[in-house]
Design a protein around this motif. Structure first.
Motif, PDB file in Angstrom:
ATOM      1  N   TYR A  40       0.901  -1.227   0.086  1.00 55.29           N
ATOM      2  CA  TYR A  40      -0.174  -0.200   0.166  1.00 55.29           C
ATOM      3  C   TYR A  40       0.840   1.409   0.034  1.00 55.29           C
ATOM      4  O   TYR A  40       2.069   1.120   0.151  1.00 55.29           O
ATOM      5  CB  TYR A  40      -0.923  -0.030   1.160  1.00 55.29           C
ATOM      6  CG  TYR A  40      -0.328   0.034   2.525  1.00 55.29           C
ATOM      7  CD1 TYR A  40      -0.132   1.166   3.315  1.00 55.29           C
ATOM      8  CD2 TYR A  40       0.046  -1.335   3.200  1.00 55.29           C
ATOM      9  CE1 TYR A  40       0.696   1.167   4.370  1.00 55.29           C
ATOM     10  CE2 TYR A  40       0.788  -1.465   4.134  1.00 55.29           C
ATOM     11  CZ  TYR A  40       1.117  -0.320   5.045  1.00 55.29           C
ATOM     12  OH  TYR A  40       1.875  -0.409   6.296  1.00 55.29           O
ATOM     13  N   ASP A  41       0.149   2.341  -0.145  1.00 53.44           N
ATOM     14  CA  ASP A  41       1.134   3.604  -0.462  1.00 53.44           C
ATOM     15  C   ASP A  41       2.163   3.659  -1.396  1.00 53.44           C
ATOM     16  O   ASP A  41       3.193   4.168  -1.181  1.00 53.44           O
ATOM     17  CB  ASP A  41       1.454   3.978   0.991  1.00 53.44           C
ATOM     18  CG  ASP A  41       0.393   4.335   2.242  1.00 53.44           C
ATOM     19  OD1 ASP A  41      -0.806   4.607   1.725  1.00 53.44           O
ATOM     20  OD2 ASP A  41       0.920   4.249   3.299  1.00 53.44           O
ATOM     21  N   THR A  64      -8.446  -2.411  -2.254  1.00 62.23           N
ATOM     22  CA  THR A  64      -9.176  -1.196  -2.803  1.00 62.23           C
ATOM     23  C   THR A  64      -8.201  -0.845  -3.830  1.00 62.23           C
ATOM     24  O   THR A  64      -7.125  -1.159  -4.119  1.00 62.23           O
ATOM     25  CB  THR A  64      -8.905  -0.048  -1.549  1.00 62.23           C
ATOM     26  OG1 THR A  64      -7.498  -0.001  -1.437  1.00 62.23           O
ATOM     27  CG2 THR A  64      -9.649  -0.526  -0.394  1.00 62.23           C
ATOM     28  N   SER A 104      -4.850   5.408  -6.983  1.00 61.68           N
ATOM     29  CA  SER A 104      -4.483   5.979  -5.848  1.00 61.68           C
ATOM     30  C   SER A 104      -5.287   5.316  -4.765  1.00 61.68           C
ATOM     31  O   SER A 104      -6.502   4.897  -5.029  1.00 61.68           O
ATOM     32  CB  SER A 104      -5.228   7.391  -5.935  1.00 61.68           C
ATOM     33  OG  SER A 104      -5.161   8.136  -4.882  1.00 61.68           O
ATOM     34  N   SER A 105      -4.526   5.140  -3.738  1.00 58.25           N
ATOM     35  CA  SER A 105      -5.124   4.401  -2.173  1.00 58.25           C
ATOM     36  C   SER A 105      -5.422   2.884  -2.593  1.00 58.25           C
ATOM     37  O   SER A 105      -6.040   2.465  -1.816  1.00 58.25           O
ATOM     38  CB  SER A 105      -6.417   5.036  -1.785  1.00 58.25           C
ATOM     39  OG  SER A 105      -6.453   6.540  -1.615  1.00 58.25           O
ATOM     40  N   SER A 106      -4.722   2.397  -3.468  1.00 58.79           N
ATOM     41  CA  SER A 106      -4.904   0.952  -3.793  1.00 58.79           C
ATOM     42  C   SER A 106      -4.149   0.097  -2.747  1.00 58.79           C
ATOM     43  O   SER A 106      -3.035   0.602  -2.218  1.00 58.79           O
ATOM     44  CB  SER A 106      -4.169   0.614  -5.092  1.00 58.79           C
ATOM     45  OG  SER A 106      -4.821   1.248  -6.158  1.00 58.79           O
TER      46      SER A 106
END
Length: 140
Positions: A40-41, A64, A104-106
């Motif tokens: 993430y990030d 996500t 974004s935000s995956s």
């Protein structure tokens, strides 16, 4: 079928309060779960992976967002877009993979059949091809 790259759709329980999905080892995925980690990030334009595991199968799920998984089985190349949170990609051992194009935000969840200390990595693509060919020819 355990040596094939494939999408696996997980159960999806629909509810007005929100959907729920789950997975169970040896039921939804073809192995016993030994390790779970998530990525993430990831900054825009960055890639993760760029290696193969000699002895480890993986199941990759977008919790996500979404991302692209680029894979090689020997010299055969495939690309998969993962954007559905109840659908993951099964990768057998000896699959070279790179994860890129993170939205974004995956959050990328990876479930494997070996513990980290037991994974045998191949980080050089030419070494991977050599090992893949040996295994395919029964020399492995």
């Amino acid at each position: 079928m355990q040596n094939e790259i494939r999408f696996i759709e997980l159960p999806k329980i629909k509810d007005l309060r929100g959907n729920l999905s789950f997975l169970e080892d040896n039921r939804h995925i073809p192995f016993e779960i030994e390790r779970v980690y998530w990525i993430y990030d990831v900054p825009g334009g960055e890639e993760r992976g760029g290696h193969a595991y000699k002895n480890t199968a993986e199941f990759i799920i977008p919790l996500t967002g979404g991302f692209k998984v680029e894979v090689n089985r020997g010299e055969d190349y495939f690309e998969y877009d993962l954007t559905q949170t109840n659908k993951g990609l099964y990768l057998p051992p000896m699959t070279w993979r790179k994860i890129s194009g993170f939205l974004s935000s995956s959050v990328c969840l990876v479930v494997t059949d070996t513990k980290f200390k037991d994974c045998v990595y191949l980080r050089d693509f030419m070494e991977y091809i050599e090992n893949f060919n040996k295994k395919s020819n029964g020399q492995y």
